[in-house]
Design an enzyme around this catalytic site. Structure first.
Site, PDB file in Angstrom:
ATOM      1  N   GLY A   1      13.562   0.228  10.460  1.00  0.00           N
ATOM      2  CA  GLY A   1      14.523   1.296  10.705  1.00  0.00           C
ATOM      3  C   GLY A   1      14.764   2.091   9.441  1.00  0.00           C
TER       4      GLY A   1
ATOM      5  N   TRP B   1       4.131   6.078   2.053  1.00  0.00           N
ATOM      6  CA  TRP B   1       4.481   6.077   3.472  1.00  0.00           C
ATOM      7  C   TRP B   1       5.818   5.375   3.709  1.00  0.00           C
ATOM      8  CZ3 TRP B   1       4.523   1.257   6.043  1.00  0.00           C
ATOM      9  CH2 TRP B   1       3.756   0.224   5.491  1.00  0.00           C
ATOM     10  N   SER B   2       6.437   5.682   4.844  1.00  0.00           N
ATOM     11  CA  SER B   2       7.771   5.180   5.204  1.00  0.00           C
ATOM     12  C   SER B   2       8.793   5.449   4.100  1.00  0.00           C
ATOM     13  CB  SER B   2       7.721   3.681   5.532  1.00  0.00           C
ATOM     14  OG  SER B   2       7.101   3.455   6.773  1.00  0.00           O
TER      15      SER B   2
ATOM     16  N   SER C   1      -6.045   3.027   2.134  1.00  0.00           N
ATOM     17  CA  SER C   1      -4.629   2.775   2.374  1.00  0.00           C
ATOM     18  C   SER C   1      -4.350   1.292   2.220  1.00  0.00           C
ATOM     19  CB  SER C   1      -4.249   3.235   3.794  1.00  0.00           C
ATOM     20  OG  SER C   1      -2.884   3.018   4.050  1.00  0.00           O
ATOM     21  N   ASN C   2      -3.298   0.978   1.481  1.00  0.00           N
ATOM     22  CA  ASN C   2      -2.854  -0.406   1.301  1.00  0.00           C
ATOM     23  C   ASN C   2      -3.886  -1.284   0.583  1.00  0.00           C
ATOM     24  OD1 ASN C   2      -0.337  -0.009   2.936  1.00  0.00           O
ATOM     25  ND2 ASN C   2      -1.840   0.316   4.560  1.00  0.00           N
TER      26      ASN C   2
ATOM     27  N   SER D   1       8.745  12.236  10.272  1.00  0.00           N
ATOM     28  CA  SER D   1       9.669  12.706  11.308  1.00  0.00           C
ATOM     29  C   SER D   1       9.060  13.843  12.119  1.00  0.00           C
ATOM     30  CB  SER D   1      10.972  13.186  10.663  1.00  0.00           C
ATOM     31  OG  SER D   1      11.840  13.728  11.637  1.00  0.00           O
TER      32      SER D   1
ATOM     33  N   TYR E   1      -2.692   5.963  16.047  1.00  0.00           N
ATOM     34  CA  TYR E   1      -1.349   6.479  16.329  1.00  0.00           C
ATOM     35  C   TYR E   1      -1.222   6.851  17.807  1.00  0.00           C
ATOM     36  CZ  TYR E   1      -0.362   6.839  11.299  1.00  0.00           C
ATOM     37  OH  TYR E   1      -0.141   6.568   9.969  1.00  0.00           O
TER      38      TYR E   1
END
Length: 306
Positions: A225, A215-216, A148-149, A272, A52
């Site tokens: 977006g 996530w997201s 993850s994933n 966020s 990140y």
């Protein structure tokens, strides 16, 4: 804040975590405001990754958190490793061990509560990963582990070699990313939603007590977006606003409540850095949508039922 059981343990964690992917774009003071907003809302779980901001997100977090009055033991801090940006995925023992040392240095921590392998490495040697996990746990650097994933077979393969139980699997899930539940409702059909792209992992997680981290939660596509207040999704936003008015919260809270309404006890990752968005999202943990409201949102997002 709603609390859920972590994996197969009796430990409780908040139903939401603060993801710090975008913390590299903030000053130390701004990062402190975001962390405090989350903490005040009952979100004492931090999710990070070594990639990140090229590591800067963790550096900013470390500087910010070290100057705050929140005690380390009051926070559950998780990071991820395994992606070498633009080059490869790497689950080698050497890479995992080195990455954790760098994560701890950047975040100014003595240990991580959880380490998650970021994306499946085609060259993964489960026994080598097991050696790394054992060494990290024995050294007191990592308490718990996850992935993850991962699909179900990948998860089972790695778990078969570990002395620890995998606690987490991070998977994309939101009103505009519903594949994990679509195929189940379109069972025995030949339409697009009937395709199982996730190897029934959500059902597997429920059977084996694995915490799915979504996530997201407010995104469409893959980082294309947000669908919140996006003119491209008028019907969905109309339904979100209708329920936001009913429950006297913002749209983020309703989108969050939709995820948390699923009985799998999913933990949602809030990415966020906006304190208001964090506070509003957290309100979603207090809302239990009716079945009809949940399905109304699902249909408004562009899905359909057979």
């Amino acid at each position: 804040m709603k609390r859920i059981k972590m994996g197969c343990t009796t430990l409780s964690i908040p139903a939401m975590a603060l993801g710090i992917m975008r913390m590299n774009q903030k000053s130390v003071l701004e990062a402190q405001v975001a962390i405090q907003a989350a903490y005040d809302a009952g979100i004492n779980f931090i999710d990070s990754a070594d990639i990140y901001g090229g590591g800067k997100s963790e550096e900013i977090f470390g500087q910010a958190f070290s100057q705050m009055q929140i005690k380390r033991e009051e926070m559950f801090i998780q990071s991820k490793t395994g992606i070498v940006p633009g080059k490869r995925y790497d689950f080698s023992k050497e890479h995992i061990l080195h990455s954790v040392d760098e994560i701890l240095e950047r975040m100014q921590l003595d240990y991580l509560d959880s380490l998650v392998l970021h994306r499946p490495d085609a060259l993964m040697d489960p026994e080598e990963v097991a050696e790394a996990f054992d060494q990290l746990q024995a050294a007191g650097k990592v308490r718990f582990f996850g992935v993850s994933n991962f699909d179900t077979a990948q998860f089972k393969l790695l778990q078969s070699c570990l002395s620890q139980r995998l606690m987490f699997n991070q998977l994309q899930f939101s009103l505009k990313h519903t594949g994990m539940i679509d195929f189940g409702m379109h069972m025995n059909m030949v339409d697009k939603p009937s395709v199982d792209r996730d190897s029934q992992f959500l059902d597997y997680a429920r059977l084996h007590k694995v915490t799915v981290q979504a996530w997201s939660p407010f995104q469409y596509g893959m980082f294309e977006g947000t669908f919140i207040d996006n003119d491209g999704f008028p019907k969905l936003n109309q339904e979100l606003q209708k329920l936001a008015d009913k429950y006297e919260v913002g749209k983020n809270a309703i989108a969050a409540a939709w995820i948390l309404r699923h009985p799998a006890n999913i933990q949602m990752l809030v990415g966020s850095m906006n304190p208001q968005h964090i506070r509003d999202s957290a309100k979603g943990a207090k809302i239990r949508l009716t079945r009809q409201e949940w399905y109304d949102l699902y249909l408004a997002a562009g899905n359909y039922l057979p």
